[in-house]
Design a protein around this motif. Structure first.
Motif, PDB file in Angstrom:
ATOM      1  N   PRO A   1      43.313  20.616   6.627  1.00 24.66           N
ATOM      2  CA  PRO A   1      42.364  21.172   7.036  1.00 24.66           C
ATOM      3  C   PRO A   1      41.507  20.498   5.926  1.00 24.66           C
ATOM      4  O   PRO A   1      41.521  20.837   5.289  1.00 24.66           O
ATOM      5  CB  PRO A   1      42.831  22.545   6.394  1.00 24.66           C
ATOM      6  N   ARG A   2      39.993  20.946   6.264  1.00 19.45           N
ATOM      7  CA  ARG A   2      38.862  20.280   5.469  1.00 19.45           C
ATOM      8  C   ARG A   2      39.389  21.274   4.199  1.00 19.45           C
ATOM      9  O   ARG A   2      39.063  20.722   3.430  1.00 19.45           O
ATOM     10  CB  ARG A   2      37.745  20.673   5.906  1.00 19.45           C
ATOM     11  N   SER A   3      39.437  22.514   4.122  1.00 18.76           N
ATOM     12  CA  SER A   3      39.308  24.000   3.250  1.00 18.76           C
ATOM     13  C   SER A   3      40.650  22.619   2.348  1.00 18.76           C
ATOM     14  O   SER A   3      40.783  23.161   1.127  1.00 18.76           O
ATOM     15  CB  SER A   3      40.083  24.933   3.066  1.00 18.76           C
ATOM     16  N   ASP A   4      41.629  22.323   2.527  1.00 18.00           N
ATOM     17  CA  ASP A   4      42.333  21.826   1.628  1.00 18.00           C
ATOM     18  C   ASP A   4      41.916  20.040   0.749  1.00 18.00           C
ATOM     19  O   ASP A   4      42.785  18.730   1.229  1.00 18.00           O
ATOM     20  CB  ASP A   4      43.718  21.345   2.754  1.00 18.00           C
ATOM     21  N   THR A   5      41.012  20.458  -0.376  1.00 16.07           N
ATOM     22  CA  THR A   5      40.387  19.284  -0.348  1.00 16.07           C
ATOM     23  C   THR A   5      41.458  19.001  -1.167  1.00 16.07           C
ATOM     24  O   THR A   5      40.828  17.176  -1.682  1.00 16.07           O
ATOM     25  CB  THR A   5      39.166  19.997  -1.770  1.00 16.07           C
ATOM     26  N   THR A   6      42.405  19.327  -1.914  1.00 19.67           N
ATOM     27  CA  THR A   6      43.348  18.458  -2.452  1.00 19.67           C
ATOM     28  C   THR A   6      44.361  17.360  -1.578  1.00 19.67           C
ATOM     29  O   THR A   6      43.808  16.077  -2.667  1.00 19.67           O
ATOM     30  CB  THR A   6      44.587  19.574  -3.827  1.00 19.67           C
ATOM     31  N   LYS A   7      44.505  17.288  -1.627  1.00 14.90           N
ATOM     32  CA  LYS A   7      45.346  16.770  -0.647  1.00 14.90           C
ATOM     33  C   LYS A   7      44.181  15.771   0.241  1.00 14.90           C
ATOM     34  O   LYS A   7      44.738  14.371   0.583  1.00 14.90           O
ATOM     35  CB  LYS A   7      45.818  16.792   0.934  1.00 14.90           C
ATOM     36  N   ARG A   8      43.120  15.641   0.805  1.00 12.95           N
ATOM     37  CA  ARG A   8      42.127  15.307   0.598  1.00 12.95           C
ATOM     38  C   ARG A   8      41.853  14.741   0.001  1.00 12.95           C
ATOM     39  O   ARG A   8      41.094  12.780   0.601  1.00 12.95           O
ATOM     40  CB  ARG A   8      41.218  15.570   1.652  1.00 12.95           C
ATOM     41  N   THR A   9      41.517  14.671  -1.065  1.00  8.31           N
ATOM     42  CA  THR A   9      41.013  13.912  -2.397  1.00  8.31           C
ATOM     43  C   THR A   9      41.669  12.972  -2.715  1.00  8.31           C
ATOM     44  O   THR A   9      41.823  11.505  -2.769  1.00  8.31           O
ATOM     45  CB  THR A   9      40.402  14.610  -3.012  1.00  8.31           C
ATOM     46  N   ASN A  10      43.048  13.579  -2.159  1.00  9.51           N
ATOM     47  CA  ASN A  10      43.871  12.055  -3.216  1.00  9.51           C
ATOM     48  C   ASN A  10      44.531  11.187  -2.132  1.00  9.51           C
ATOM     49  O   ASN A  10      44.828  10.148  -2.331  1.00  9.51           O
ATOM     50  CB  ASN A  10      45.706  12.776  -2.811  1.00  9.51           C
ATOM     51  N   VAL A  11      44.004  11.596  -1.125  1.00 12.08           N
ATOM     52  CA  VAL A  11      44.229  10.239   0.337  1.00 12.08           C
ATOM     53  C   VAL A  11      42.998   9.789   0.043  1.00 12.08           C
ATOM     54  O   VAL A  11      42.800   8.078   0.649  1.00 12.08           O
ATOM     55  CB  VAL A  11      43.902  11.431   1.596  1.00 12.08           C
ATOM     56  N   ALA A  12      41.728  10.464  -0.217  1.00 13.78           N
ATOM     57  CA  ALA A  12      40.564   9.313   0.209  1.00 13.78           C
ATOM     58  C   ALA A  12      40.418   8.402  -1.774  1.00 13.78           C
ATOM     59  O   ALA A  12      40.124   7.092  -1.468  1.00 13.78           O
ATOM     60  CB  ALA A  12      38.644  10.059  -0.286  1.00 13.78           C
ATOM     61  N   SER A  13      40.976   8.502  -2.732  1.00  9.31           N
ATOM     62  CA  SER A  13      41.471   7.881  -3.661  1.00  9.31           C
ATOM     63  C   SER A  13      42.448   6.789  -3.069  1.00  9.31           C
ATOM     64  O   SER A  13      42.072   5.270  -3.781  1.00  9.31           O
ATOM     65  CB  SER A  13      42.159   8.706  -4.625  1.00  9.31           C
ATOM     66  N   GLY A  14      43.308   7.348  -2.700  1.00 12.90           N
ATOM     67  CA  GLY A  14      44.591   6.197  -1.955  1.00 12.90           C
ATOM     68  C   GLY A  14      43.600   5.405  -1.320  1.00 12.90           C
ATOM     69  O   GLY A  14      43.751   3.641  -1.296  1.00 12.90           O
ATOM     70  N   LEU A  15      42.912   5.721  -0.347  1.00 14.08           N
ATOM     71  CA  LEU A  15      42.054   4.580   0.402  1.00 14.08           C
ATOM     72  C   LEU A  15      41.383   4.006  -0.287  1.00 14.08           C
ATOM     73  O   LEU A  15      40.644   2.507  -0.566  1.00 14.08           O
ATOM     74  CB  LEU A  15      41.145   5.403   1.146  1.00 14.08           C
ATOM     75  N   LEU A  16      40.246   4.511  -1.492  1.00 12.37           N
ATOM     76  CA  LEU A  16      39.897   3.296  -2.594  1.00 12.37           C
ATOM     77  C   LEU A  16      40.474   2.759  -3.117  1.00 12.37           C
ATOM     78  O   LEU A  16      40.029   1.434  -3.767  1.00 12.37           O
ATOM     79  CB  LEU A  16      38.860   4.214  -3.149  1.00 12.37           C
ATOM     80  N   GLN A  17      41.972   2.919  -3.865  1.00  4.53           N
ATOM     81  CA  GLN A  17      42.817   1.734  -4.513  1.00  4.53           C
ATOM     82  C   GLN A  17      42.855   0.662  -3.654  1.00  4.53           C
ATOM     83  O   GLN A  17      42.982   0.367  -4.351  1.00  4.53           O
ATOM     84  CB  GLN A  17      43.732   3.304  -5.133  1.00  4.53           C
ATOM     85  N   ALA A  18      43.347   1.122  -2.746  1.00  3.03           N
ATOM     86  CA  ALA A  18      43.892   0.194  -1.153  1.00  3.03           C
ATOM     87  C   ALA A  18      42.484  -1.276  -1.752  1.00  3.03           C
ATOM     88  O   ALA A  18      42.528  -2.271  -1.459  1.00  3.03           O
ATOM     89  CB  ALA A  18      44.187   0.751  -0.325  1.00  3.03           C
TER      90      ALA A  18
END
Length: 66
Positions: free
Chosen positions: A22-39
């Motif tokens: 869900p878009r409201s689950d900002t914790t998971k979405r932020t973690n994924v975005a951080s992982g993408l930026l790290q890659a």
């Protein structure tokens, strides 16, 4: 700073990987975005490499249910 094409690819991969989150689950979405930026910082920029990085970040994302 990311160029427009890279930003668009990251957005598309984020939406794909987080399709069931869900878009409201900002914790998971932020973690994924951080992982993408790290890659990207590590030079992994193909769609497949980003998908793998995003999926790995999603699996390790904190959850209120853990």
């Amino acid at each position: 700073m990311l160029d427009g094409e890279t930003a668009a690819v990251l957005r598309a991969v984020l939406d794909e990987v987080c399709g069931g989150v869900p878009r409201s689950d900002t914790t998971k979405r932020t973690n994924v975005a951080s992982g993408l930026l790290q890659a990207i910082r590590e030079g992994r920029s193909s769609i497949d490499e980003l998908r793998i990085a995003g999926q790995a970040a999603l699996r390790t994302a904190p959850s209120m249910w853990r």
